[in-house]
Design a protein around this motif. Structure first.
Motif, PDB file in Angstrom:
ATOM      1  N   HIS A   5       5.097  -7.713  13.591  1.00  0.00           N
ATOM      2  CA  HIS A   5       4.159  -7.489  12.055  1.00  0.00           C
ATOM      3  C   HIS A   5       2.796  -8.413  12.165  1.00  0.00           C
ATOM      4  CE1 HIS A   5       7.575  -5.732  10.091  1.00  0.00           C
ATOM      5  NE2 HIS A   5       8.914  -6.464  10.814  1.00  0.00           N
ATOM      6  N   PHE A   6       2.020  -7.674  11.851  1.00  0.00           N
ATOM      7  CA  PHE A   6       0.546  -8.316  11.280  1.00  0.00           C
ATOM      8  C   PHE A   6       0.493  -8.683  10.139  1.00  0.00           C
ATOM      9  CE2 PHE A   6       0.866  -5.588  15.224  1.00  0.00           C
ATOM     10  CZ  PHE A   6       0.197  -6.516  16.156  1.00  0.00           C
ATOM     11  N   GLU A  10       4.511  -9.992   1.318  1.00  0.00           N
ATOM     12  CA  GLU A  10       4.748 -10.268   0.795  1.00  0.00           C
ATOM     13  C   GLU A  10       3.624  -9.385   0.203  1.00  0.00           C
ATOM     14  OE1 GLU A  10       5.399 -12.969  -0.879  1.00  0.00           O
ATOM     15  OE2 GLU A  10       7.052 -13.477   0.346  1.00  0.00           O
ATOM     16  N   PRO A  11       4.374  -9.105  -1.628  1.00  0.00           N
ATOM     17  CA  PRO A  11       3.044  -8.067  -2.928  1.00  0.00           C
ATOM     18  C   PRO A  11       1.427  -8.446  -1.883  1.00  0.00           C
ATOM     19  CG  PRO A  11       4.568  -9.259  -3.871  1.00  0.00           C
ATOM     20  CD  PRO A  11       4.805  -9.771  -2.268  1.00  0.00           C
ATOM     21  N   LEU A  12       0.510  -7.367  -1.935  1.00  0.00           N
ATOM     22  CA  LEU A  12      -0.661  -8.038  -1.961  1.00  0.00           C
ATOM     23  C   LEU A  12      -1.191  -7.897  -2.904  1.00  0.00           C
ATOM     24  CD1 LEU A  12      -1.633  -4.648   0.589  1.00  0.00           C
ATOM     25  CD2 LEU A  12      -0.950  -7.357   0.925  1.00  0.00           C
ATOM     26  N   HIS A  13      -2.635  -8.302  -3.287  1.00  0.00           N
ATOM     27  CA  HIS A  13      -3.436  -9.377  -5.013  1.00  0.00           C
ATOM     28  C   HIS A  13      -3.963  -8.672  -5.101  1.00  0.00           C
ATOM     29  CE1 HIS A  13      -1.309 -12.881  -4.691  1.00  0.00           C
ATOM     30  NE2 HIS A  13      -1.150 -12.810  -3.443  1.00  0.00           N
ATOM     31  N   PHE A  14      -4.055  -6.985  -4.606  1.00  0.00           N
ATOM     32  CA  PHE A  14      -5.428  -6.445  -5.940  1.00  0.00           C
ATOM     33  C   PHE A  14      -4.677  -5.289  -6.858  1.00  0.00           C
ATOM     34  CE2 PHE A  14      -5.524  -5.812  -0.132  1.00  0.00           C
ATOM     35  CZ  PHE A  14      -7.144  -6.617  -0.366  1.00  0.00           C
ATOM     36  N   GLY A  19      -7.662   1.356  -3.619  1.00  0.00           N
ATOM     37  CA  GLY A  19      -7.737   1.982  -2.538  1.00  0.00           C
ATOM     38  C   GLY A  19      -7.357   0.816  -1.069  1.00  0.00           C
ATOM     39  N   HIS A  20      -7.211  -0.637  -2.060  1.00  0.00           N
ATOM     40  CA  HIS A  20      -7.274  -1.953   0.110  1.00  0.00           C
ATOM     41  C   HIS A  20      -6.066  -1.938   0.384  1.00  0.00           C
ATOM     42  CE1 HIS A  20     -11.645  -1.993  -1.481  1.00  0.00           C
ATOM     43  NE2 HIS A  20     -11.097  -3.325  -1.950  1.00  0.00           N
ATOM     44  N   HIS A  21      -4.747  -1.225  -0.690  1.00  0.00           N
ATOM     45  CA  HIS A  21      -3.543  -1.413  -0.506  1.00  0.00           C
ATOM     46  C   HIS A  21      -3.038  -0.740   0.609  1.00  0.00           C
ATOM     47  CE1 HIS A  21      -1.805  -4.096  -4.145  1.00  0.00           C
ATOM     48  NE2 HIS A  21      -2.675  -2.972  -4.519  1.00  0.00           N
ATOM     49  N   LEU A  22      -3.649   0.567   0.693  1.00  0.00           N
ATOM     50  CA  LEU A  22      -3.485   1.762   1.696  1.00  0.00           C
ATOM     51  C   LEU A  22      -4.093   1.246   2.823  1.00  0.00           C
ATOM     52  CD1 LEU A  22      -3.485   5.012  -0.215  1.00  0.00           C
ATOM     53  CD2 LEU A  22      -1.751   3.682   1.581  1.00  0.00           C
ATOM     54  N   ARG A  56      -4.538 -14.196   3.488  1.00  0.00           N
ATOM     55  CA  ARG A  56      -3.560 -14.700   3.302  1.00  0.00           C
ATOM     56  C   ARG A  56      -2.595 -13.642   3.612  1.00  0.00           C
ATOM     57  NH1 ARG A  56      -2.556 -17.563  -0.584  1.00  0.00           N
ATOM     58  NH2 ARG A  56      -5.090 -18.039  -1.136  1.00  0.00           N
ATOM     59  N   SER A  57      -2.823 -12.442   3.209  1.00  0.00           N
ATOM     60  CA  SER A  57      -1.173 -11.445   3.613  1.00  0.00           C
ATOM     61  C   SER A  57      -1.437 -11.351   4.982  1.00  0.00           C
ATOM     62  CB  SER A  57      -1.330 -10.519   3.109  1.00  0.00           C
ATOM     63  OG  SER A  57      -2.028 -10.625   1.984  1.00  0.00           O
ATOM     64  N   PHE A  58      -2.010 -11.715   6.222  1.00  0.00           N
ATOM     65  CA  PHE A  58      -2.718 -11.248   7.748  1.00  0.00           C
ATOM     66  C   PHE A  58      -1.917 -12.143   8.524  1.00  0.00           C
ATOM     67  CE2 PHE A  58      -4.695  -7.409   6.514  1.00  0.00           C
ATOM     68  CZ  PHE A  58      -4.381  -6.444   7.541  1.00  0.00           C
ATOM     69  N   LEU A  59      -0.507 -11.870   9.351  1.00  0.00           N
ATOM     70  CA  LEU A  59      -0.106 -13.148  10.047  1.00  0.00           C
ATOM     71  C   LEU A  59      -1.069 -13.397  11.675  1.00  0.00           C
ATOM     72  CD1 LEU A  59       3.789 -11.676   9.462  1.00  0.00           C
ATOM     73  CD2 LEU A  59       2.148 -13.277   8.101  1.00  0.00           C
TER      74      LEU A  59
END
Lengths: 426, 376
Positions: A5-6, A10-14, A19-22, A56-59
């Protein structure tokens, strides 16, 4: 199911509908499909903009820099990495790509190994919805409520023009991870421009317009612009010199000087007539005679024309202050040199002016000696001849020391040294 | 190192010594963009550095440097004011990210493009306020030809040990004047060691050690996730909007410099017994100050000499030393005495005066005249 997992679960903060989610989710999918790529093989470089909070969401490794500079930062990272198999990914917005256009061009041109993902929501979302360089003509923004008055950049074509192997525009809906995967696995520089909409500032002012329509009306093509892959940038394998000082051999002490106090010389001639090289040889001769030396060069910005001046200080003691408020000796070998040193000569209250006999002797309180420098061995050797003459007039160290220095220089063999010495000492 | 006894004089310029010393001290990469009078440093670097990149502009130069630094390489560049002006935002970024690098600033006459081949000492005020918020930027100064060697190594070492960008300040006269030089006078320079995170514990890029400097790990390493951030951030390197942890981390940047200042203070103090006058200088004016003090002593004026080489942050030792002298004469090649104002503010201090010049080097006689005027 991939166990690598990269992206965090967790939920994204957009904002909702952004479109940043996608882009984040599709990037995760694309990375998972790249065989053997682990999270710590990826360096995510993020720019300033709403997309930049994704770190913060990327591992993976992450680095979050300045507005518009992330591609240049990523280029340094890409060039600095030693281990193979690493992947640098840049997340940048259309605003960042505008201010950092030079960096994008440079990175594509040099083919730094990275994938740039442009989050093109056609405006500056973080600062209130102003137009960017990628805003399509007619697209309504806070800055231009009646519609953007000029045509935006086509970044994919620009990247293609400077050699990017892979530059693709996609509509940021649904699953476009396959395109991201293609870009990520392309060696060297690759770019994916994802056209999306900002729900806070774009959608409200441009209702009822689909992304496909907007792109089409802007004259942009949803397609791949490609070249055959070429070798990506890598640090040149070169062997630098082991030490700069090893190439600078010590000058042996071979002669003695009679100089008791510091002596400053201003040598003035024309560009291309060997002023600096002659002064350098003279400096080495002085060192061989036990003197301390400083040497400064001066010439116009157009180095191949006009005056060329070299200023020397010779001293039996170490030289601290290297300024020359008023020289003790002025040597002039050409009209350029005379014009350059005219004011200095006029102010001299003492000292020596040694000037070529073809030139008009200047008015000065200093002692003026005229000799034939240019006629003896030609203009290119005039300064060296003048320096031999100088030692004849002011024997601060033996002429043989200068002769030796000439013989050890690159000019050795090119000059008729005997004739030069004979005429200068006559 | 050159060995041997007796006459070992070579012809060198300061640029050559700066480049050689920087590489020996551990600099890996030179990123250049041409500008007079820093070009010779770029030129020598082309022969000596393992990796040299020609950047298309100075903003790119600094960003590439930050990228290299984030992967564990120590980058160096050389510029003058017009280039530094473009670099300022990126230097702030590297300062906030705590990325080591050395920026060699070769001063020339300003404002703006000014006179490219005329020396000056006009950039110290800018450097003292370079980092937004007033955080100190470690700044070393070359005050004699030997400093091209010593201070270059000191700058590289401080950059790595403080995990910070560092300025090496010099001027046209120091890097472009060729001179005879005894190479045997040079001290050995050893390569600096990076304080790297080790072990299996998770790496926190901004977790300070006892000296307030966090350990380093490069981006791309296989063991620990690394996050670097230019915006306010916590110990993990995650962006935080002004909460107490992020604010504490930001304030640490100043404390880090002050806590470690004693390890990178460089100055010369040549005191004469019963001297009433202290001549203070730095950079290209320092040799003139040395000559002036030697002359004053020969003619019976008891005079001490102070040459500053660490210019930012100002060490307390400087002020303590100057406090002991009734008369302090500060010589620098700028209009209003930028170092003097850093030391004593715009109001100055009774007994403190300046010797200044613009567009020309300060002559030793300028300093002698100022001292004698107050001694008589």
């Amino acid at each position: 199911m991939c166990d690598r997992h990269f992206l965090s679960s967790e939920p994204l903060h957009f904002c909702g509908g952004c479109g940043h989610h996608l882009i984040a989710r599709n990037t995760e999918k694309a990375l998972q499909r790249v065989t053997d790529l682990r999270p710590l093989d990826v360096i995510l470089v993020t720019d300033i903009g709403c997309h930049g909070i994704i770190d913060r969401s990327f591992l993976t490794h992450t680095i979050h820099g300045l507005h518009g500079r992330s591609i240049a930062l990523a280029a340094g990272i890409s060039a600095g990495l030693d281990a193979p198999g690493k992947k640098v990914i840049v997340f940048i917005g259309d605003g960042g790509a505008t201010i950092g256009l030079q960096h994008l061009i440079e990175a594509a041109h040099r083919n730094f190994n990275m994938t740039v993902v442009i989050h093109n929501n056609m405006l500056y979302g973080m600062t209130g919805g102003q137009s960017s360089g990628l805003t399509p003509c007619g697209y309504k923004t806070k800055a231009f409520p009646e519609g953007q008055p000029y045509v935006g950049y086509d970044l994919c074509r620009k990247a293609n023009n400077v050699g990017a192997a892979y530059a693709r525009r996609v509509i940021g809906t649904g699953d476009f991870s396959g395109y991201l995967e293609e870009a990520i696995t392309t060696p060297g520089f690759s770019l994916v421009e994802v056209v999306e909409v900002c729900p806070s500032y774009g959608a409200k002012r441009n209702p009822d317009r689909t992304l496909t329509e907007i792109v089409k009306q802007a004259g942009l093509k949803v397609q791949l612009y490609s070249h055959p892959p070429r070798e990506s940038y890598s640090r040149p394998k070169r062997t630098p010199v082991a030490s700069l000082l090893d190439h600078n051999t010590a000058i042996p002490l071979t002669h003695a000087s009679t100089l008791a106090n510091p002596r400053s010389l201003s040598i003035n001639g024309s560009a291309g007539e060997g002023v600096q090289s002659a002064a350098g040889i003279f400096a080495r001769a002085a060192i061989a005679a036990g003197l301390h030396v400083t040497k400064k060069e001066s010439y116009p910005v157009t180095v191949g024309v006009g005056f060329s001046t070299s200023e020397l200080i010779l001293s039996p003691d170490p030289i601290l202050y290297t300024g020359i408020p008023a020289p003790d000796v002025v040597i002039i070998t050409s009209q350029d040199g005379l014009e350059r040193s005219g004011v200095t000569i006029g102010r001299m209250k003492r000292g020596l002016v040694l000037i070529d006999e073809s030139l008009d002797a200047p008015e000065t309180a200093a002692r003026v000696v005229q000799r034939n420098f240019r006629g003896q061995a030609g203009p290119r050797s005039a300064t060296l001849v003048a320096l031999f003459h100088y030692l004849g007039v002011d024997p601060i160290f033996p002429t043989n020391s200068l002769t030796n220095a000439v013989q050890q220089s690159k000019l050795s063999g090119k000059l008729n040294l005997e004739r030069m010495m004979a005429t200068s000492c006559a | 190192m050159h060995q041997g006894k007796g006459h070992q004089r070579v012809l060198v310029d300061g640029s050559e010594l700066i480049v050689e010393s920087s590489v020996r001290a551990g600099a890996d990469v030179f990123i250049g963009y041409p500008i007079t009078p820093a070009n010779r440093i770029f030129q020598y670097s082309g022969s000596r550095f393992q990796t040299v990149l020609a950047a298309p502009d100075e903003i790119t130069a600094l960003q590439w440097m930050a990228g290299f630094s984030a992967t564990g390489k120590l980058p160096v560049t050389a510029t003058s004011f017009p280039g530094l002006a473009l670099m300022v935002e990126s230097i702030n970024m590297a300062y906030m990210m705590e990325l080591p690098m050395v920026i060699i600033l070769v001063q020339r006459l300003g404002p703006s493009t000014g006179s490219a081949t005329c020396g000056a000492q006009g950039d110290l005020s800018l450097l003292s306020g370079l980092i937004s918020g007033g955080y100190p930027m470690p700044t070393f100064c070359i005050s004699r030809i030997e400093d091209c060697w010593d201070m270059s190594a000191a700058a590289v070492t401080a950059a790595v040990e403080l995990r910070s960008p560092v300025i090496l300040l010099t001027s046209k006269e120091m890097v472009m004047t060729t001179r005879s030089f005894e190479v045997t006078a040079l001290e050995e320079v050893g390569s600096v060691r990076w304080n790297l995170h080790a072990g299996n514990d998770a790496y926190r890029p901004y977790q300070p050690e006892e000296n307030l400097v966090p350990r380093f790990l490069p981006l791309g390493n296989d063991l620990h996730q690394v996050r670097f951030t230019s915006s306010s951030h916590d110990r993990h390197g995650l962006l935080r909007h002004g909460d107490s942890e992020a604010l504490a981390n930001t304030l640490r940047l100043k404390e880090k410099m002050e806590r470690n200042l004693s390890t990178f203070i460089h100055y010369e103090l040549d005191e004469e017994a019963a001297a009433d006058v202290l001549v203070v200088s730095y950079g290209v004016t320092a040799p003139a100050a040395r000559e002036a003090v030697a002359h004053l002593r020969q003619t019976g004026t008891r005079t001490s000499l102070f040459v500053a080489k660490t210019l930012c942050p100002i060490p307390q030792a400087y002020l303590d030393t100057m406090e002991r002298y009734r008369r302090v004469v500060i010589a620098e090649e700028n209009q209003d005495g930028q170092f003097r104002q850093l030391l004593f503010g715009r109001r100055g201090r009774a007994g403190v005066s300046g010797v200044n010049a613009v567009g020309r080097m300060i002559d030793p006689h300028d300093i002698i005249k100022e001292v004698e005027q107050h001694v008589r």
